[in-house]
Design a protein around this motif. Structure first.
Motif, PDB file in Angstrom:
ATOM      1  N   SER A 204      -7.506  20.932  12.196  1.00  0.00           N
ATOM      2  CA  SER A 204      -7.029  19.585  12.314  1.00  0.00           C
ATOM      3  C   SER A 204      -7.534  18.970  10.928  1.00  0.00           C
ATOM      4  N   PHE A 205      -8.751  19.335  10.447  1.00  0.00           N
ATOM      5  CA  PHE A 205      -9.271  18.787   9.025  1.00  0.00           C
ATOM      6  C   PHE A 205      -7.994  18.788   7.961  1.00  0.00           C
ATOM      7  N   TYR A 206      -7.353  20.172   8.117  1.00  0.00           N
ATOM      8  CA  TYR A 206      -6.462  20.424   7.184  1.00  0.00           C
ATOM      9  C   TYR A 206      -5.271  19.510   7.467  1.00  0.00           C
ATOM     10  N   GLY A 207      -4.879  19.308   8.697  1.00  0.00           N
ATOM     11  CA  GLY A 207      -3.842  18.784   9.002  1.00  0.00           C
ATOM     12  C   GLY A 207      -3.924  17.279   8.617  1.00  0.00           C
ATOM     13  N   LEU A 208      -5.126  16.605   8.692  1.00  0.00           N
ATOM     14  CA  LEU A 208      -5.564  15.494   8.276  1.00  0.00           C
ATOM     15  C   LEU A 208      -5.299  15.252   6.895  1.00  0.00           C
ATOM     16  N   ILE A 209      -5.866  16.081   6.085  1.00  0.00           N
ATOM     17  CA  ILE A 209      -5.876  15.834   4.614  1.00  0.00           C
ATOM     18  C   ILE A 209      -4.784  16.091   3.917  1.00  0.00           C
ATOM     19  N   VAL A 210      -4.189  17.400   4.205  1.00  0.00           N
ATOM     20  CA  VAL A 210      -2.949  17.798   3.484  1.00  0.00           C
ATOM     21  C   VAL A 210      -1.545  17.262   4.323  1.00  0.00           C
TER      22      VAL A 210
ATOM     23  N   VAL B 299       0.809   9.816   3.122  1.00  0.00           N
ATOM     24  CA  VAL B 299       0.406   8.465   2.563  1.00  0.00           C
ATOM     25  C   VAL B 299       0.665   8.557   1.067  1.00  0.00           C
ATOM     26  N   VAL B 300       0.096   9.690   0.541  1.00  0.00           N
ATOM     27  CA  VAL B 300      -0.003   9.590  -1.001  1.00  0.00           C
ATOM     28  C   VAL B 300       1.488  10.029  -1.381  1.00  0.00           C
TER      29      VAL B 300
ATOM     30  N   GLY C 248       3.788   7.164  -0.402  1.00  0.00           N
ATOM     31  CA  GLY C 248       3.388   5.793  -0.719  1.00  0.00           C
ATOM     32  C   GLY C 248       3.202   5.599  -2.314  1.00  0.00           C
ATOM     33  N   LEU C 249       3.146   6.845  -3.031  1.00  0.00           N
ATOM     34  CA  LEU C 249       2.901   6.517  -4.511  1.00  0.00           C
ATOM     35  C   LEU C 249       4.242   6.761  -5.267  1.00  0.00           C
ATOM     36  N   TYR C 250       5.322   6.811  -4.488  1.00  0.00           N
ATOM     37  CA  TYR C 250       6.780   6.839  -5.438  1.00  0.00           C
ATOM     38  C   TYR C 250       6.735   5.825  -6.245  1.00  0.00           C
ATOM     39  N   PRO C 251       6.510   4.633  -5.979  1.00  0.00           N
ATOM     40  CA  PRO C 251       6.777   3.621  -7.176  1.00  0.00           C
ATOM     41  C   PRO C 251       5.723   3.661  -8.343  1.00  0.00           C
ATOM     42  N   LEU C 252       4.746   4.514  -8.101  1.00  0.00           N
ATOM     43  CA  LEU C 252       3.634   4.539  -9.031  1.00  0.00           C
ATOM     44  C   LEU C 252       3.471   5.793  -9.942  1.00  0.00           C
ATOM     45  N   GLY C 253       3.803   6.911  -9.161  1.00  0.00           N
ATOM     46  CA  GLY C 253       3.788   8.074  -9.802  1.00  0.00           C
ATOM     47  C   GLY C 253       4.948   9.008  -9.693  1.00  0.00           C
TER      48      GLY C 253
ATOM     49  N   ARG D  17       7.580  13.041  -6.754  1.00  0.00           N
ATOM     50  CA  ARG D  17       7.134  14.505  -6.486  1.00  0.00           C
ATOM     51  C   ARG D  17       5.525  14.864  -6.487  1.00  0.00           C
ATOM     52  N   VAL D  18       4.667  13.584  -6.330  1.00  0.00           N
ATOM     53  CA  VAL D  18       3.230  13.652  -6.394  1.00  0.00           C
ATOM     54  C   VAL D  18       2.855  14.721  -5.486  1.00  0.00           C
ATOM     55  N   TRP D  19       3.247  14.689  -4.300  1.00  0.00           N
ATOM     56  CA  TRP D  19       3.090  15.732  -3.154  1.00  0.00           C
ATOM     57  C   TRP D  19       3.443  17.261  -3.502  1.00  0.00           C
TER      58      TRP D  19
END
Ligand SMILES: Cc1cc2nc3c(=O)[nH]c(=O)nc-3n(C[C@H](O)[C@H](O)[C@H](O)COP(=O)(O)OP(=O)(O)OC[C@H]3O[C@@H](n4cnc5c(N)ncnc54)[C@H](O)[C@@H]3O)c2cc1C
Ligand code: SF4
Ligand code: SF4
Ligand code: SF4
Lengths: 365, 426
Positions: free
Chosen positions: A233-239, A246-247, A250-255, A258-260
């Protein structure tokens, strides 16, 4: 230089990390936080007759892919590779990743996404989840993850999945198109990418192995089982939640889009390794590059394509998702995506000429 | 050894990298008045159109300069004294070399028509970063623009100005666009394409007189056919010439004609001074002196000149000519010498596409390829020319040279059957 219209100034601002880009990033990030950590969207879903916030999310996602896809097809209408690829992406998202699972749910069957595989979707190989599905789906899932994905990867490179099938790649290559150039091209970013992505892959494989072990001997070792499920569940939350949602979006307009995919996706790591030994590569036409940099600029994976092109090196980078945009934007037709077989004429010529001493800037890398 | 290179363009930077590859300890200094770092001049248009930032034009990461231990000096060189091996910069600084490479590139040709000298604003070139800056200033004001000179830089400038919403007139002195590179049929396809983008193309017409107001602001032109065109901006792209003007002012100028004269090893008339790239005029072992002014030649020459500076024996022999370009959306590849007298040619335009192929041969050996609107691997063409292949062989093997992307391959069968029909006895 920015075009002197209000629209163009805004378009420049939002696609070049201006104020509106930061606002959009904040908006997207909050959307994901609300989606994952609150029930705020549930009433909205109910209000329009959907059963859950996840269905609502699937619907929004599909609309984004289809609308973005139409935009992309218009923009690259002269390039059939892009048109065909984008049509497939739109089809997979709307049918396999939305309509079909909803239909299955409606007829009281398990909601299964035929376009997702392990290790991107951890649950589709791990015994505590996949064994709850009917046998044909279990077989499909195992064969898909362990046989189909790597075999197609060896023949066509990771592109068959990452830029033709996968929903994450699908969103990046459609709605995300205006942000693709924001990826970091520096060698520092490349170093970070290699460290992070193989770390995630290592963790993912360890966790999968643990889950199998637990499935086999868990009942006798409750401590192990408790640890494994906590880990999962920790892996599910983080990854799964933070990095891919979120990352990642969420970061499309900044990074960039394909950040993920570039830094964290375990599937990308695995397919990248397959790609390195497989047949896919980008062939560089010799001595034709004018070092303009369009290819590097528009590579969503932050690959400095120009550095290969200007030193006449055909290449296969593990991270390349085969979107084909570098070849599309190159004004001198230097680049070509290929699945090289021994008999391909391009390959023959490259072999003939490659031992000639050519401009070699490899000392820069 | 202190190697100094004047000009950080592709010739200069390639020379610097070549020297460094061979000599880890040499002192290498790059001097340029135009920019701090090597940038891609060929990509100026993409910066102008906001498809890339100026920083994106730099082909090398900035940390490379430190890693390679290149000293960079941003200044114009104003004096060269070969007797003391000293350069003077416009900052007043002097600097000594053991070996010097002149890689100063080219300068744009200027209009000398009546009225040109009086213009202080609104008359622009498109060659340097500074040109780009002044172009951007004028483009911001909008209005009506014209470009004179039908070559590659001209059409790139036209595309940029059109992109920025200016109404553009394009004056081409010749009977069709770019006769140096294109035949009439290809030019017709390209001209149609340009017109489709809303550009007025005027063939066999150029600038006869420039008019400006009392403040020196350009107001319009009179063309060679006597017509008046009110204008806010006039882009001049009537070719470039080797940058040698500054050498007339120096204490020990090297011998020059069209460019800086060098022997086949790129050595100028001065000891320990070499020249390469757009600025050089090479007196080959055989044939006419050669001035090559494209990216590929500058890169090639920069590498070889560096090797010559390092003591290798070099005898420059240019390879079979090839080049590529893009006219708005239409790509173009050319290999060989198309207009040689006594040659025959096969031209095939593809139905419903802005694409064509042209194969030229003489004494039944292929000599040139002009391919419009699709992608080709020029290496095959070069090989077929070297091997003196017959046109029939080339037509039959053409598919091997295709470089179009997946799903985008040009339907060659159409051209092949056209060729076979045209060759079959009637
Ligand atoms: C808009 C444009 C588009 C082009 N597109 C193409 C293309 O598509 N394909 C192609 O093959 N070619 C193209 N070219 C031509 C190509 O860019 C040149 O052939 C190439 O850049 C020449 O390189 P170089 O190193 O010889 O000189 P340059 O790149 O011109 O570099 C010379 C440098 O020396 C500096 N310098 C000169 N004098 C002094 C001095 N006294 N003191 C200090 N510094 C000095 C200059 O500031 C300049 O930075 C294009 C050119 C232009 C302008
Ligand atoms: S990298 Fe991962 S998330 Fe991205 S497209 Fe590929 S499989 Fe999907
Ligand atoms: S290298 Fe080219 S094909 Fe690969 S990801 Fe980058 S742009 Fe796409
Ligand atoms: S886009 Fe093409 S010409 Fe430009 S740097 Fe890349 S490979 Fe070279």
């Amino acid at each position: 230089m920015i075009r002197q219209t209000t629209y163009d100034r805004f378009a420049h601002d939002i696609t070049n990390r201006g104020i509106s880009a930061w606002l959009l990033a904040a908006l997207l990030t909050s959307f994901y936080l609300v989606l994952y950590f609150t029930e705020g969207l549930t009433p909205v879903a109910k209000a329009i007759g959907l059963d859950s916030k996840w269905t609502l999310y699937g619907l929004i996602y599909t609309i984004a892919v289809v609308a973005g896809g139409i935009f992309v097809i218009r923009r690259y209408r002269h390039n059939k590779y892009q048109v065909v690829r984008t049509c497939v992406v739109m089809f997979v998202q709307s049918i396999l990743a939305f309509a079909l699972p909803q239909f299955l749910k409606a007829i009281h069957q398990p909601e299964y996404y035929f376009s997702y595989f392990w290790p991107l979707k951890l649950d589709y190989l791990t015994p505590n989840t996949i064994f709850h599905y009917p046998l044909p789906i279990i077989l499909y899932s195992f064969a898909g993850s362990l046989i189909l994905v790597p075999i197609l990867g060896a023949f066509f490179g990771k592109r068959w999945y990452c830029s033709w099938v996968c929903g994450c790649g699908g969103l990046a290559n459609t709605a995300g198109e205006p942000f693709r150039h924001l990826s970091d091209k520096s060698t520092t970013a490349w170093k970070f990418e290699r460290a992070s992505i193989y770390t995630v892959l290592g963790i993912c494989i360890t966790l999968t192995a643990l889950l199998f072990t637990t499935y086999a001997i868990g009942p006798k070792h409750p401590d192990l089982a408790a640890f494994t499920y906590k880990f999962q569940s920790f892996y599910g939350l983080i990854v799964g939640t933070m990095l891919s949602g979120v990352v990642g979006v969420g970061l499309y307009p900044l990074g960039g889009t394909r950040v993920w995919c570039r830094n964290f996706c375990p599937m990308a790591a695995l397919l990248g390794l397959v790609q390195k030994v497989g047949r896919y590569r980008i062939t560089v036409k010799k001595n034709m590059c004018i070092s303009c940099g369009m290819c590097s600029k528009y590579c969503e994976m932050g690959i400095d394509v120009r550095s290969y092109a200007q030193s006449n090196q055909s290449f296969t980078r593990a991270s390349c998702v085969g979107c084909g945009l570098c070849a599309e934007v190159c004004p001198r037709g230097v680049l070509k995506l290929e699945n090289v077989s021994a008999k391909a004429p391009q390959q023959r010529l490259v072999q003939i000429t490659s031992h000639r001493s050519e401009m070699n800037h490899s000392s820069l890398r | 050894m202190h190697h100094i290179i004047i000009g950080n363009g592709v010739a200069g930077i390639t020379a610097a990298l070549t020297i460094r590859e061979r000599d880890r300890s040499a002192q290498i200094t790059l001097i340029s008045g135009e920019s701090d770092y090597f940038f891609s001049r060929t990509a100026l248009m993409y910066a102008f159109m906001d498809r890339m930032s100026l920083r994106d034009l730099e082909p090398l990461e900035r940390k490379v300069y430190d890693a390679q231990k290149f000293n960079r000096i941003r200044a114009w060189v104003t004096n060269l004294d070969a007797t003391t091996r000293t350069l003077t910069l416009d900052t007043g600084q002097t600097i000594q070399y053991d070996a010097l490479l002149l890689a100063t590139g080219s300068r744009p040709n200027q209009l000398t028509v009546p009225g040109a000298a009086a213009v202080k604003a609104g008359l622009v070139n498109f060659v340097t970063l500074q040109d780009l800056e002044s172009l951007e200033k004028w483009t911001k004001l909008g209005g009506k623009a014209a470009v004179t000179g039908g070559g590659l830089i001209g059409i790139e400038l036209v595309e940029c100005l059109t992109h920025h919403g200016m109404q553009v007139d394009f004056f081409v002195r010749e009977p069709w666009y770019w006769p140096a590179a294109l035949d009439k049929e290809e030019a017709a396809i390209v001209t149609g394409h340009i017109r489709h983008h809303g550009v007025n193309v005027y063939l066999e017409e150029s600038v006869a007189e420039i008019k400006s107001d009392t403040a020196g602001k350009l107001t319009g032109i009179t063309s060679t056919s006597g017509k008046q065109y009110p204008l806010d901006l006039l882009g001049v792209s009537i070719g470039v010439h080797p940058a040698i003007e500054w050498l007339t002012q120096v204490k020990t100028p090297p011998a020059t004609k069209r460019g800086i004269l060098t022997n086949p090893a790129f050595l100028t008339s001065l000891p320990q001074v070499w020249a390469a790239g757009d600025c050089a005029e090479i007196e080959l072992a055989q044939g006419k002196p050669l001035v090559e002014q494209i990216w590929y030649s500058a890169k090639r020459q920069g590498e070889l000149a560096a090797k010559s500076m390092l003591g290798d024996s070099i005898a420059y022999q240019p390879p079979i000519f090839y080049n590529s370009s893009k006219f708005f959306e239409i790509e173009f590849t050319t290999v060989g010498q198309p207009n040689a007298p006594g040659s025959e040619t096969f031209f095939h335009p593809f139905a419903g596409a802005e694409a064509s192929i042209r194969i030229t041969w003489r004494d039944s050996a292929v000599t040139a390829f002009n391919m419009l609107g699709s992608r080709w691997n020029h290496e095959f063409f070069e090989r077929w020319i070297t091997e003196r292949r017959a046109p029939q062989y080339v037509i039959d093997h053409l598919a091997e040279a295709q470089f179009d992307g997946e799903f985008c391959t040009l339907p060659l069968a159409e051209a092949q059957s056209n060729f076979n029909q045209s060759r079959s006895p009637r």
